[in-house]
Write an enzyme that holds these catalytic residues in place. Structure first.
Site, PDB file in Angstrom:
ATOM      1  N   HIS A 135       0.832  -1.197   0.000  1.00 34.45           N
ATOM      2  CA  HIS A 135       0.000   0.000   0.000  1.00 34.45           C
ATOM      3  C   HIS A 135       0.871   1.252   0.000  1.00 34.45           C
ATOM      4  CE1 HIS A 135      -3.209   2.619   2.137  1.00 34.45           C
ATOM      5  NE2 HIS A 135      -3.259   2.771   0.828  1.00 34.45           N
ATOM      6  N   GLU A 147       2.728   0.435   3.424  1.00 31.74           N
ATOM      7  CA  GLU A 147       2.222  -0.623   4.309  1.00 31.74           C
ATOM      8  C   GLU A 147       2.320  -1.949   3.548  1.00 31.74           C
ATOM      9  OE1 GLU A 147      -1.193   1.327   7.168  1.00 31.74           O
ATOM     10  OE2 GLU A 147      -1.812   0.800   5.158  1.00 31.74           O
ATOM     11  N   ASN A 185      -5.331   3.930   6.964  1.00 32.31           N
ATOM     12  CA  ASN A 185      -6.670   4.311   6.513  1.00 32.31           C
ATOM     13  C   ASN A 185      -7.739   4.089   7.566  1.00 32.31           C
ATOM     14  OD1 ASN A 185      -6.462   5.613   4.090  1.00 32.31           O
ATOM     15  ND2 ASN A 185      -6.271   3.708   2.937  1.00 32.31           N
TER      16      ASN A 185
END
Ligand code: NAD
Length: 278
Positions: A135, A147, A185
């Site tokens: 990510h 990530e 997130n």
């Protein structure tokens, strides 16, 4: 060995840019020829600017010589495939089924998903151990963090290879669990949703919320971040976290997001989001 990146939008083009800027080679795949063209122009412009500012030792043309744009993904001599297509579960599941059938099991497959569980993608593959999440954050050339998402069946070798890749790209990586929103997130949902509620309920004007959060040390206020990320992208991440937590109130999307998305006010990329852009 080239890295294949599937999807040449905001994220795919950013990842490709970083790979070629760091001496690697990349094939950027998108069935949409106009998206490929826009990506190539964007990457060339960014690399030239980096060279002029002294952030890049190599000339843009030399970096670009290692970038191939294609309508279909090559199979031979590939080490990594990084998927960056729109945040849609069915689309990504279908794609991972195809990639798994197409590539030998020694090829690592990664999704750049913001919120879709890696397990849902692994479930469509015969070799789930070579599947995980990488990510990257937007804008990829500037954001340090990646990530690495470890699905239930992601192997230790995958995690090691992912760390090596991110180091090669000059990024800092952190392994996070395969839970809705992963780490960044999930925590960031409150940043956006609370700000949306406060402004909508008339407690503070939007620009004031942004200014105050920036004054408090956040690099960008919540509304400015949503405009940068894309109001549409941000809404789909919120919806995805909300659904995957069995509709936990804390992550319920705000109607204001839906209203802007419906109108095509998607943020900077469309010239208008929460703010207007020239
Ligand atoms: P985008 O809409 O800018 O780009 C997606 C691209 O994928 C488009 O060019 C489209 O033509 C292409 N595409 C669609 N179907 C395809 C297919 N079958 N094969 C190949 N290409 C296909 O989207 P984006 O903002 O780059 O987001 C991509 C992924 O990255 C999403 O999963 C998103 O959640 C994630 N992400 C986005 C951000 C962000 O800030 N935008 C940040 C981190 C992660």
């Amino acid at each position: 060995m080239p890295t294949v990146i599937i999807g040449s939008g905001t994220m795919g083009s950013g990842i490709a840019e970083v790979i070629v800027a760091r001496g690697g080679s990349a094939v950027l795949v998108d069935p949409d020829a106009s998206a490929r063209e826009r990506a190539q122009v964007r990457i060339a412009k960014n690399l030239s600017r980096s060279f002029e500012k002294g952030r890049l030792a190599e000339r843009a043309e030399d970096c670009l010589a290692r970038l191939e744009m294609s309508g279909t993904a090559p199979v031979d001599g590939v080490e990594w495939v990084i998927e960056a297509v729109p945040e849609n579960v069915q689309l990504k599941q279908r794609l991972f089924g195809e990639l798994d059938a197409q590539y030998p099991e020694t090829v690592w497959l990664a999704s750049n998903t913001s919120s879709i569980a890696i397990g849902r993608l692994q479930s469509r593959t015969r070799h789930p151990e070579r599947v995980g999440g990488l990510h990257f954050f937007n804008p990829v050339p500037r954001m340090q963090l990646v990530e690495i998402i470890r699905g239930l069946e992601t192997s230790e070798d995958y995690l090691a290879a992912a760390r090596t890749l991110t180091e090669r790209l000059g990024k800092t990586s952190v392994v996070v669990p395969d839970r809705p929103g992963f780490l960044v997130n999930r925590v960031a949902r409150s940043y956006y949703l609370e700000a949306l509620r406060m402004v909508d309920e008339g407690e503070a004007p939007m620009a004031v919320v942004d200014e105050i959060m920036e004054g408090a040390g956040f690099p960008m206020g919540p509304f400015r971040v949503m405009d940068l990320v894309g109001v549409d992208v941000n809404l789909s991440v919120t919806q995805s976290v909300y659904e995957q937590t069995y509709y936990d109130e804390r992550y319920r999307p705000h109607p204001w997001q839906e209203d802007l998305v419906e109108r095509g006010y998607w943020g900077r990329k469309s010239g208008r989001g929460f703010y207007r852009y020239e």
